[in-house]
Design an enzyme around this catalytic site. Structure first.
Site, PDB file in Angstrom:
ATOM      1  N   SER A  62      13.110 -29.837  -1.421  1.00  0.00           N
ATOM      2  CA  SER A  62      12.143 -30.015  -0.341  1.00  0.00           C
ATOM      3  C   SER A  62      10.714 -29.637  -0.706  1.00  0.00           C
ATOM      4  O   SER A  62       9.796 -29.905   0.076  1.00  0.00           O
ATOM      5  CB  SER A  62      12.582 -29.217   0.892  1.00  0.00           C
ATOM      6  OG  SER A  62      13.700 -29.818   1.494  1.00  0.00           O
ATOM      7  N   LYS A  65       8.170 -32.408  -0.279  1.00  0.00           N
ATOM      8  CA  LYS A  65       7.529 -32.849   0.966  1.00  0.00           C
ATOM      9  C   LYS A  65       6.004 -32.795   0.900  1.00  0.00           C
ATOM     10  O   LYS A  65       5.313 -33.658   1.441  1.00  0.00           O
ATOM     11  CB  LYS A  65       8.059 -32.016   2.139  1.00  0.00           C
ATOM     12  CG  LYS A  65       9.516 -32.291   2.483  1.00  0.00           C
ATOM     13  CD  LYS A  65      10.008 -31.400   3.610  1.00  0.00           C
ATOM     14  CE  LYS A  65      11.396 -31.828   4.103  1.00  0.00           C
ATOM     15  NZ  LYS A  65      12.457 -31.677   3.128  1.00  0.00           N
TER      16      LYS A  65
END
EC number: 3.4.11.19
Length: 520
Positions: A62, A65
């Site tokens: 992540s 992102k």
């Protein structure tokens, strides 16, 4: 900031393999744009005895992102440019749609699509294709809170962003990341590899020293929310790029890391793919990453021109390591929270009727309680007879009521103690019209089990445990993404005759999904 103590950092790094047990990892610390610590240990693959090095690429999960949002700003412009395209994407919505900025700031109110894959019957180790992601996201009609009012982590926000960016530019996110971000930043080997099954340069491991370490199976196609693979040296280059462009008001990281607010004006903890944190009175920006077998974390302190990075090929505390490295570098003293003994009146389950979320508390000894509310257990310090808190949550007890506050999420709940036994009449067939998915509950020898069915398949049977009258918990510890949703909360509804008409199913990542009972 006190005097920078390199020896303290080196001493801590030497202890990492003993305190965070696993196959291997890599860490770095940068000060004023220069590398002051760069270290790797262990193995990238235990069976082939391939050593871990600073050049070894790993999924950054992540942490990807922020790079998706960087491409958005650099190739499209401000998020509002794509609002009309988002309205067309979420064309089935029956209520107010989120804005693209809400997506970037994790304020959309959309339920996390990885959590929803569980409700749609996904195999945790199954293949998940781009068209399946779009099918799931584009069938959504509701949010679990009004957009812009709260924070809730949602991977789907960034999956949608990737689709919108590609549609707007006519180019692939792979190309845009390479051209607009990785090349200018000098991230020589960083690459978006959407299909996790294709990455084989380093092995991620599940398990621990008790169960052993086994290669983790990942067969997900990521886009926007994860999927980038990079080495420690690539991540070092990103931090150096951030420092080199620190005085450029139009610089990409300056734009990414600006302050964000909720619709009521309160400061938000997250914006444009970055988490905001504070330590020692200093503002930090960064992000963590987790996928089965992998953990990653980076932090940057602009005021002191400091950055820390931690990357593990196992499910250990990379976030903890990166934060401790930052605190050591900043000279933030450690202090022990003063605690009092936890009264037994705390223990049990507490329900918020509006969201359907359940808080479960149990004694953890020495003035601490183990709380289950979000995606995983959190340790709470009991700081007064009727007060307890963790790094994320504060609770205050007033008799059979708990007032729960998560300031970062702009969330306040009033939770009632669950008293008494649950009726044993919950077996049946239930349907979510929004997800076009079913939940089957069976009674097998006096024990209840539930199974999810939907367009992604049929799940295993999961045990159900009663929490109180018409409230049951269904733990799911393995899902396609990591961490798993945790405990699904099932809150049953009855008519005037006392017959079950339906229920809501939810967890912190995906709250209040309505199911109706199907009469058979």
């Amino acid at each position: 900031m006190s005097k920078f103590d390199l020896s303290a950092l080196e001493t801590f790094v030497r202890t990492i393999p003993q305190h965070y047990k696993g196959p291997g990892g890599a860490v770095a610390v940068l000060k004023d744009g220069k590398v002051v610590l760069r270290h790797a240990w262990g193995f990238a693959d235990l069976s082939t005895r391939k050593a871990m090095t600073p050049e070894t690429r790993m999924p950054i999960c992540s942490v990807s992102k922020q790079f998706t949002c960087a491409v958005l700003l650099d190739s499209v412009g401000e998020p509002e440019v794509l609002d009309d395209a988002l309205a067309a994407y979420l064309d089935k919505f029956a209520e107010k749609r989120p804005s693209v900025r809400d997506l970037c700031n994790n304020q959309s109110g959309l339920r996390d699509y990885w959590a929803l894959t569980v409700l749609c019957g996904a195999d945790p180790e199954g293949v998940f294709l781009p068209e399946q992601a779009q099918s799931l996201l584009r069938r959504l009609k509701t949010t679990h809170f009004a957009p812009g009012t709260h924070y809730s982590y949602c991977n789907g926000n960034f999956r949608i962003l990737a689709d919108l960016i590609e549609q707007h530019t006519g180019r692939s996110l792979i190309e845009l990341l390479s051209e607009r971000i990785f090349q200018p930043a000098g991230m020589k080997t960083a690459e978006l590899i959407p299909d996790t099954a294709l990455f084989d340069e380093c092995t991620g491991y599940e398990g621990d020293t008790v169960r052993g370490f086994l290669p983790a199976v990942n067969r997900i196609h990521w886009m926007g929310d994860a999927g980038i693979c990079a080495s420690l040296d690539d991540m070092i280059a990103w931090e150096q790029f951030i420092d080199a462009t620190r005085d450029d008001e139009s610089g990409i990281y300056r734009r990414l890391s600006g302050l964000q607010t909720f619709s009521d004006g309160a400061a938000a903890p997250y914006g444009l793919g970055l988490k905001f944190e504070e330590t020692g009175g200093k503002r930090l920006t960064g992000h963590g990453g987790a996928l089965r077998g992998w953990r990653c974390q980076r932090w940057h302190c602009a005021d002191e021109r400091l950055s820390t990075i931690a990357m593990f090929n196992f499910e250990g505390g990379a976030s903890d390591v990166a934060f401790k490295l930052m605190n050591i570098a900043l000279g933030v003293p450690t202090s022990e929270q003063v605690r009092v003994a936890a009264d037994a009146v705390w223990f049990g389950s507490w329900l918020d009727h509006e969201t359907g979320l359940v808080l479960s508390l149990e004694d953890a000894g020495r003035g601490r309680m183990k709380a289950r509310f979000g995606t995983g257990p959190e340790m709470m310090d009991v700081v007064g007879e009727n007060e307890a808190r963790s790094s994320m949550t504060a609770i205050r007890r007033d008799g059979d009521t708990i007032h729960l506050a998560r300031e970062d999420e702009n969330l306040s709940l009033t939770m009632q103690r669950l008293k008494g036994a649950a009726k044993q009449d919950i077996a049946g067939h239930y349907r979510s019209d929004e997800l076009e998915a079913d939940l089957l509950i069976v009674d097998e020898g006096g024990a209840f089990y539930g199974a999810f069915e939907g367009f992604l398949g049929k799940s295993d049977m999961y045990s159900l445990y009663e929490a109180g009258p018409d409230v049951w918990l269904l733990p799911v510890q393995r899902s396609m993404d990591a961490p798993s949703p945790g405990e699904w909360k099932l809150v049953f509804h009855r008519d005037a005759k006392g017959e079950i008409t339906g229920m809501t199913v939810g967890c912190w990542l995906a709250r209040h999904v309505d199911y109706r009972r199907i009469q058979e």
